[in-house]
Write a protein that holds these residues in place. Structure first.
Motif: not given
Length: 168
Positions: A38-58
């Motif tokens: 569950d910790i790892f699923r949440n870490a992946a979720g945070l990573f993916n949220l951040g990557y979504e912000h990154f792609l939006f900015a690009k």
């Protein structure tokens, strides 16, 4: 502000790693693995949220420099949150957590670069979000430099998380 709501591993205590260790004597190995998963699923979720912000900015126009800097920062911020969650169990939804943008494990690749440059990116984000008189020339890092920094951070974060068992 909407927050994660119970029941949720991230709300079981101030630090989910400490919660796991405090329960270790009560739980079988399968239950401990479920907590880690569950910790790892949440870490992946945070990573993916951040990557979504990154792609939006690009995808934003060069003329939208304020929004680009802001989203690059939030991309980086969530990448760092994913690292901290896996490394030491830290998770927070409070604004003072932004002060921890520079908190990296000692073994994180190019740690010193990120320690220095991400706090500057945070300052640039504050300028973009809150100073109506700011100009692009007031930034320490122009948006293209911020993009390169955050892209590199995501590459290192992905490798770091995968090496620790996070499925991205």
């Amino acid at each position: 502000m909407r927050r994660v709501h119970p029941p949720h591993i991230l709300l079981a205590g101030k630090n989910c790693h400490e919660v796991r260790e405090n329960l270790r004597h009560l739980l079988d190995p399968e239950a401990i693995k479920a907590i880690d998963d569950d910790i790892f699923r949440n870490a992946a979720g945070l990573f993916n949220l951040g990557y979504e912000h990154f792609l939006f900015a690009k995808g934003l126009s060069k003329s939208k420099w304020r929004q680009r800097i802001s989203r690059y920062y939030y991309g980086a911020y969530n990448a760092v949150r994913s690292i901290r969650l896996v490394y030491n169990g830290h998770y927070s939804q409070y604004s003072d957590d932004h002060k921890k943008i520079e908190c990296f494990p000692a073994d994180f690749p190019e740690r010193n670069t990120y320690l220095n440059r991400l706090s500057v990116l945070r300052d640039d984000r504050n300028l973009c979000d809150y100073d109506h008189t700011a100009n692009i020339s007031d930034l320490v890092n122009d948006p293209d430099e911020a993009e390169d920094l955050v892209e590199q951070l995501f590459q290192h974060t992905k490798a770091y998380l995968i090496a620790r068992g996070v499925n991205l």
